[in-house]
Design a protein around this motif. Structure first.
Motif, PDB file in Angstrom:
ATOM      1  N   PRO A  54      -3.598   6.860   4.914  1.00 18.76           N
ATOM      2  CA  PRO A  54      -3.658   6.753   6.367  1.00 18.76           C
ATOM      3  C   PRO A  54      -4.357   5.472   6.844  1.00 18.76           C
ATOM      4  CG  PRO A  54      -5.253   8.362   5.562  1.00 18.76           C
ATOM      5  CD  PRO A  54      -4.448   7.933   4.382  1.00 18.76           C
ATOM      6  N   LEU A  55      -3.998   5.029   8.060  1.00 16.53           N
ATOM      7  CA  LEU A  55      -4.590   3.835   8.673  1.00 16.53           C
ATOM      8  C   LEU A  55      -5.576   4.239   9.768  1.00 16.53           C
ATOM      9  CD1 LEU A  55      -1.399   1.629   9.227  1.00 16.53           C
ATOM     10  CD2 LEU A  55      -2.837   1.831   7.177  1.00 16.53           C
ATOM     11  N   ILE A  56      -6.510   3.347  10.061  1.00 13.93           N
ATOM     12  CA  ILE A  56      -7.444   3.563  11.161  1.00 13.93           C
ATOM     13  C   ILE A  56      -6.836   3.015  12.452  1.00 13.93           C
ATOM     14  CG2 ILE A  56      -9.708   2.902  12.085  1.00 13.93           C
ATOM     15  CD1 ILE A  56     -10.700   2.814   9.133  1.00 13.93           C
ATOM     16  N   ARG A  58       0.833  -1.199   0.000  1.00 17.70           N
ATOM     17  CA  ARG A  58       0.000   0.000   0.000  1.00 17.70           C
ATOM     18  C   ARG A  58       0.866   1.245   0.000  1.00 17.70           C
ATOM     19  NH1 ARG A  58      -5.420   0.817   3.410  1.00 17.70           N
ATOM     20  NH2 ARG A  58      -5.165   2.868   4.292  1.00 17.70           N
ATOM     21  N   VAL A  83     -16.764   5.833   7.443  1.00 16.46           N
ATOM     22  CA  VAL A  83     -15.756   6.801   7.884  1.00 16.46           C
ATOM     23  C   VAL A  83     -16.369   8.195   7.776  1.00 16.46           C
ATOM     24  CG1 VAL A  83     -13.457   7.783   7.487  1.00 16.46           C
ATOM     25  CG2 VAL A  83     -13.850   5.347   7.070  1.00 16.46           C
ATOM     26  N   PRO A 113      -5.996  10.166   0.420  1.00 15.53           N
ATOM     27  CA  PRO A 113      -5.403   9.026  -0.264  1.00 15.53           C
ATOM     28  C   PRO A 113      -5.985   7.763   0.372  1.00 15.53           C
ATOM     29  CG  PRO A 113      -3.712  10.577   0.434  1.00 15.53           C
ATOM     30  CD  PRO A 113      -5.002  11.020   1.067  1.00 15.53           C
ATOM     31  N   GLY A 114      -6.290   6.790  -0.396  1.00 24.41           N
ATOM     32  CA  GLY A 114      -6.911   5.585   0.145  1.00 24.41           C
ATOM     33  C   GLY A 114      -8.383   5.543  -0.194  1.00 24.41           C
ATOM     34  N   MET A 115      -8.943   6.698  -0.566  1.00 19.67           N
ATOM     35  CA  MET A 115     -10.339   6.745  -1.009  1.00 19.67           C
ATOM     36  C   MET A 115     -10.327   6.715  -2.539  1.00 19.67           C
ATOM     37  SD  MET A 115     -12.321   7.519   1.726  1.00 19.67           S
ATOM     38  CE  MET A 115     -11.836   7.536   3.432  1.00 19.67           C
ATOM     39  N   ARG A 150      -0.790  13.495   7.849  1.00 15.65           N
ATOM     40  CA  ARG A 150      -1.922  14.421   8.019  1.00 15.65           C
ATOM     41  C   ARG A 150      -2.027  14.876   9.463  1.00 15.65           C
ATOM     42  NH1 ARG A 150      -6.174  13.786   4.464  1.00 15.65           N
ATOM     43  NH2 ARG A 150      -5.187  13.105   2.580  1.00 15.65           N
ATOM     44  N   THR A 153      -4.829  14.860  10.970  1.00 10.61           N
ATOM     45  CA  THR A 153      -6.010  14.174  11.501  1.00 10.61           C
ATOM     46  C   THR A 153      -5.706  12.690  11.686  1.00 10.61           C
ATOM     47  OG1 THR A 153      -6.791  13.835   9.239  1.00 10.61           O
ATOM     48  CG2 THR A 153      -7.684  15.746  10.440  1.00 10.61           C
ATOM     49  N   VAL A 154      -6.503  12.053  12.560  1.00  9.60           N
ATOM     50  CA  VAL A 154      -6.368  10.609  12.768  1.00  9.60           C
ATOM     51  C   VAL A 154      -7.765   9.990  12.747  1.00  9.60           C
ATOM     52  CG1 VAL A 154      -6.397  10.833  15.313  1.00  9.60           C
ATOM     53  CG2 VAL A 154      -5.386   8.800  14.254  1.00  9.60           C
ATOM     54  N   ALA A 189      -4.735  -0.431  11.951  1.00 10.05           N
ATOM     55  CA  ALA A 189      -5.091  -1.579  11.118  1.00 10.05           C
ATOM     56  C   ALA A 189      -5.925  -1.171   9.920  1.00 10.05           C
ATOM     57  CB  ALA A 189      -5.863  -2.613  11.937  1.00 10.05           C
ATOM     58  N   PRO A 190      -5.409  -1.435   8.732  1.00  8.30           N
ATOM     59  CA  PRO A 190      -6.242  -1.378   7.531  1.00  8.30           C
ATOM     60  C   PRO A 190      -6.858  -2.760   7.346  1.00  8.30           C
ATOM     61  CG  PRO A 190      -4.005  -1.834   6.881  1.00  8.30           C
ATOM     62  CD  PRO A 190      -4.016  -1.789   8.401  1.00  8.30           C
ATOM     63  N   SER A 191      -7.669  -2.921   6.326  1.00  6.48           N
ATOM     64  CA  SER A 191      -8.168  -4.245   5.987  1.00  6.48           C
ATOM     65  C   SER A 191      -6.987  -5.142   5.590  1.00  6.48           C
ATOM     66  CB  SER A 191      -9.179  -4.147   4.857  1.00  6.48           C
ATOM     67  OG  SER A 191      -8.653  -3.380   3.791  1.00  6.48           O
TER      68      SER A 191
HETATM   69  P1  AMP Z   1      -8.657   0.637   5.325  1.00  2.87           P
HETATM   70  O1  AMP Z   1      -7.261   0.934   5.701  1.00  2.87           O
HETATM   71  O2  AMP Z   1      -8.753  -0.273   4.138  1.00  2.87           O
HETATM   72  O3  AMP Z   1      -9.499   0.194   6.464  1.00  2.87           O
HETATM   73  O4  AMP Z   1      -9.223   2.041   4.915  1.00  2.87           O
HETATM   74  C1  AMP Z   1      -9.106   3.074   5.851  1.00  2.87           C
HETATM   75  C2  AMP Z   1      -9.811   4.247   5.324  1.00  2.87           C
HETATM   76  O5  AMP Z   1      -9.840   5.294   6.292  1.00  2.87           O
HETATM   77  C3  AMP Z   1      -9.111   4.771   4.096  1.00  2.87           C
HETATM   78  O6  AMP Z   1     -10.058   4.937   3.076  1.00  2.87           O
HETATM   79  C4  AMP Z   1      -8.506   6.079   4.552  1.00  2.87           C
HETATM   80  O7  AMP Z   1      -8.424   7.028   3.528  1.00  2.87           O
HETATM   81  C5  AMP Z   1      -9.443   6.501   5.686  1.00  2.87           C
HETATM   82  N1  AMP Z   1      -8.718   7.324   6.655  1.00  2.87           N
HETATM   83  C6  AMP Z   1      -7.870   6.908   7.594  1.00  2.87           C
HETATM   84  N2  AMP Z   1      -7.330   7.951   8.250  1.00  2.87           N
HETATM   85  C7  AMP Z   1      -7.854   9.067   7.696  1.00  2.87           C
HETATM   86  C8  AMP Z   1      -7.695  10.457   7.913  1.00  2.87           C
HETATM   87  N3  AMP Z   1      -6.863  10.939   8.837  1.00  2.87           N
HETATM   88  N4  AMP Z   1      -8.395  11.295   7.133  1.00  2.87           N
HETATM   89  C9  AMP Z   1      -9.229  10.828   6.188  1.00  2.87           C
HETATM   90  N5  AMP Z   1      -9.416   9.527   5.935  1.00  2.87           N
HETATM   91  C10 AMP Z   1      -8.750   8.645   6.679  1.00  2.87           C
END
Ligand code: AMP
Ligand code: MG
Length: 327
Positions: A62-64, A57, A182, A222-224, A114, A116-117, A140-142
């Motif tokens: 960013p990660l959740i 990736r 999200v 990024p990630g969206m 970023r 933000t978290v 953790a991401p997916s």
């Molecule tokens: P995943 O990692 O597959 O669970 O996806 C996590 C999602 O959360 C992604 O689409 C990220 O873009 C979004 N995400 C995580 N942190 C942030 C953030 N600080 N701002 C905006 N989106 C976030």
């Protein structure tokens, strides 16, 4: 260490081993009620870097951060607004991720630099037990390789990531089956960045103010990405009335798989039937497994009839649109 799925209801030993793997900077696959996550110690940039490497990736995505309670969430953010507090009370533990201003304890590696978290308290008992045993935030991401469908059972995680993950906790198949909602709490009004089981209308009702459901459009973070969550087969989204014709047309190009809530009459005899997918909740729960099944059949195309755009149907349609985009 090689990846292995621990027993379905992980015992205390498996949880302790997983928590200790996290403390050692290793990666752990774990179940949540949405999809399986690929977890790392959120305070350890080297461990977080391993997540990006395992998934392939880009490092600016960013990660959740997953935590055991709203109290633990507060430690990761500069400020939890009254609206965010209200959403936490209403929906945590649950399939809701809140994006808030970050505190200094969150490393850049987690947020892609970023300010933000993204934070969530998941509802799965195994996820909560792991977070409590570990005692900190788990980024953790997916647990899939970048751009691929999310895993919804422990075997999917092993198939996707193999030896990159020290251990996979098996909590059975995921209830919800698609990723969390999200919502960006730093904008006014708050904005849904990714639709999920919890709708913009539900969020709006709790905070007593509008929430923007703007979920498509250009990537806000990024990630969206437009193209995401994709199987190997190409996805074509059609109305029920057009499904048989689309399947017949595409059959000339190779194996065609079909997913729909109800049975579609008049399909080519050799079409692979991935449904019936059931109502919108059933569709969500079966979606990624159906993608994987289509790939196992060597399907060239998936003809998908989406559920109505109500409730989680909005999120299912979002994932189907992304799976079909940009190929
Ligand atoms: P995943 O990692 O597959 O669970 O996806 C996590 C999602 O959360 C992604 O689409 C990220 O873009 C979004 N995400 C995580 N942190 C942030 C953030 N600080 N701002 C905006 N989106 C976030
Ligand atoms: Mg993902």
């Amino acid at each position: 260490m090689s990846a292995h799925a621990a027993p379905r209801t992980p015992d205390a030993d498996a949880l302790a081993a997983a928590a200790s793997a996290l403390r050692d900077g290793n990666l752990v696959g774990f179940p949540t009620e949405t999809v399986y996550g690929l977890g790392a110690d959120a305070r350890d940039p080297a461990a977080v870097a391993r997540v990006f490497a395992a998934k392939g990736r880009p490092s600016d995505h960013p990660l959740i951060c997953h935590v055991a309670s709203a109290g633990d969430a507060r430690a990761l953010v500069a400020l939890m607004s009254p609206a965010a507090e209200a959403l936490a009370v209403a929906f945590w533990p649950g399939p809701l991720t809140l994006v808030m201003a970050r505190s200094a304890v969150v490393p850049d590696a987690v947020t892609g630099g970023r300010d933000t978290v993204a934070v969530r308290v998941p509802a799965h008992p195994v996820a909560l037990a792991l977070l409590r045993a570990f005692g900190g935030a788990v980024a953790a991401p997916s647990a899939n390789r970048f751009g691929r469908p999310s895993p919804t059972c422990a075997d999917d995680v092993v198939d996707e990531l193999g030896d990159a993950v020290a251990m996979v906790l098996d909590g059975g198949p995921c209830d919800i089956g698609i990723e969390s909602t999200v919502v960006d709490m730093t904008t006014d009004p708050p904005q849904v960045l990714r639709p999920g089981r919890i709708s913009a209308a539900q969020l709006s009702q709790v905070i007593g103010a509008p929430v923007s459901a703007e979920a498509s459009g250009p990537a806000r973070a990024p990630g969206m990405l437009e193209s995401h969550y994709a199987p190997g087969a190409q996805v074509r989204v059609v109305d029920a009335a057009d499904a048989a014709r689309a399947a017949a047309e595409l059959a000339g190009e190779g194996i065609v798989a079909v997913m729909a809530s109800d049975e579609i009459p008049g399909l080519p005899p050799d079409a692979v039937i991935l449904g019936p997918m059931g109502d919108a909740d059933g569709y969500a729960a079966r979606l990624y497994a159906a993608f994987r099944r289509a790939d196992a059949h060597g399907a060239r195309w998936i003809v998908a009839v989406p559920p109505p755009a109500e409730g989680i149907g909005v999120a299912v349609r979002d994932r189907l649109a992304r799976a079909s985009a940009g190929r």
